[in-house]
Design an enzyme around this catalytic site. Structure first.
Site, mmCIF file in Angstrom:
data_model
loop_
_atom_site.group_PDB
_atom_site.id
_atom_site.type_symbol
_atom_site.label_atom_id
_atom_site.label_comp_id
_atom_site.label_asym_id
_atom_site.label_seq_id
_atom_site.Cartn_x
_atom_site.Cartn_y
_atom_site.Cartn_z
ATOM 1 C CD GLU A 143 2.220 15.126 14.422
ATOM 2 O OE1 GLU A 143 2.538 15.618 15.499
ATOM 3 O OE2 GLU A 143 1.173 15.418 13.811
ATOM 4 C CB CYS A 172 -8.869 14.446 10.513
ATOM 5 S SG CYS A 172 -8.076 12.833 10.595
ATOM 6 C CG ASP A 209 -5.895 16.611 12.196
ATOM 7 O OD1 ASP A 209 -6.319 15.555 11.692
ATOM 8 O OD2 ASP A 209 -4.696 16.949 12.136
ATOM 9 C CB SER A 210 -5.576 12.647 14.382
ATOM 10 O OG SER A 210 -4.803 13.052 13.266
ATOM 11 C CG HIS A 229 -0.127 15.826 9.518
ATOM 12 N ND1 HIS A 229 -1.375 15.527 9.995
ATOM 13 C CD2 HIS A 229 0.689 15.897 10.604
ATOM 14 C CE1 HIS A 229 -1.318 15.422 11.309
ATOM 15 N NE2 HIS A 229 -0.081 15.633 11.701
ATOM 16 C CB CYS A 266 -2.805 13.358 4.888
ATOM 17 S SG CYS A 266 -2.288 13.440 6.621
#
Ligand code: DGL
Length: 274
Positions: A159, A80, A17-18, A193, A191
């Site tokens: 984040e 991702c 993933d990023s 996240h 996403c």
């Protein structure tokens, strides 16, 4: 891929993933396929991918796959959505190993409910602008109302570990209100996240809106694909998780623990080939 089929079966899975969001997919894979070793790469030095151009995302994803292939993984999951949306076909064409993305599993998870008709999608700008979800959903079922909403502020808030912050609530309300006004019955968290926002999303959405993420269906797809290719790990036991990030910090480590809901062990710093 070199080596005997036995040695290939016992090779690790590569997941990237990023950043650390793809660890939601790692958790689902660990639950379904506990014996598999996993090599995880998070490109934290270059996060976010969601605001980059398609060319840059393809270049980054290619370097991420190169890192994993060099370490002998037997298959790769692009955990991702942004990288899946822009790079999956080119990666599958270039590399000679199974590479799976998160969008098809996400679409399948949405359509698992036959009553799903009005679909809201929240994702990075890159994913929404690619129209990958909108096309994949429309191809699978006609007559759907699909509303994509780019939500670029969410990844930085997550984040920052602001999952429960009033500012996050305010931003989410601004993003969700137009979707709620359109009467969505399903919200796709497109996403990797976003599953960390589930509690606050549940609070903000009408009770009858179903939330869907792709992690579990992605793990199921991977299981089917490994079984079809005779690549499932043969031995029982618990596989190991090897974490690599292109930028290391205490904040990423804390976040990784939160995503994984377990201790991370030692995290390695990854250096990608140009
Ligand atoms: N985890 C990425 C995704 O699923 C989003 C983070 C980013 O923008 O890099 O799209």
């Amino acid at each position: 891929m070199v080596g005997t089929i036995g040695s290939v079966r016992s090779a690790p899975l590569g997941i990237f993933d990023s950043g650390v969001g793809g660890l939601t997919v790692v958790r689902a894979v660990q639950e379904l396929l506990p014996a598999e070793d996993i090599l995880y790469l998070g490109d934290t030095a270059r996060l976010p991918y969601g605001s980059k151009s398609p060319e840059t995302i393809r270049q980054f994803a290619d370097q991420d796959v190169g890192f994993l292939v060099k370490r002998g993984v037997k298959a790769i999951v692009v955990a991702c959505n942004t990288a899946t949306a822009h790079a999956l076909p080119s990666l599958q064409e270039k590399y000679d190993l199974p590479i799976l993305g998160v969008i098809e599993p996400g679409v399948e998870a949405v359509l698992a409910n036959p009553d799903a008709e009005r679909i809201g999608i929240i994702a990075t700008r890159g994913t929404i602008d690619s129209h990958a979800y909108q096309h994949a959903l429309a191809l699978r079922k006609t007559g759907l109302m699909i509303h994509g909403q780019a939500t670029p502020l969410l990844v930085p808030l997550i984040e920052e570990n602001w999952m429960d912050h009033p500012a996050t609530r305010q931003v989410l309300k601004t993003y969700l209100d137009p979707l709620v006004e359109k009467g969505i019955d399903t919200l796709m968290l497109a996403c990797t996240h976003y599953p960390l926002l589930m509690p606050i999303l549940r609070d903000l959405l009408p009770a009858d809106v179903r939330m869907v993420d792709s992690a579990t269906t992605c793990a199921e797809h991977l299981n089917q694909e490994l079984a079809r290719l005779d690549l499932l790990h043969e031995l029982g036991g618990v596989g190991k998780l090897d974490l690599h990030l292109t930028d290391l910090s205490d904040a990423f480590e804390a976040l990784a623990r939160q995503f994984l809901k377990q201790s991370t062990g030692r995290i390695h710093r990854a250096v990608l080939d140009a």
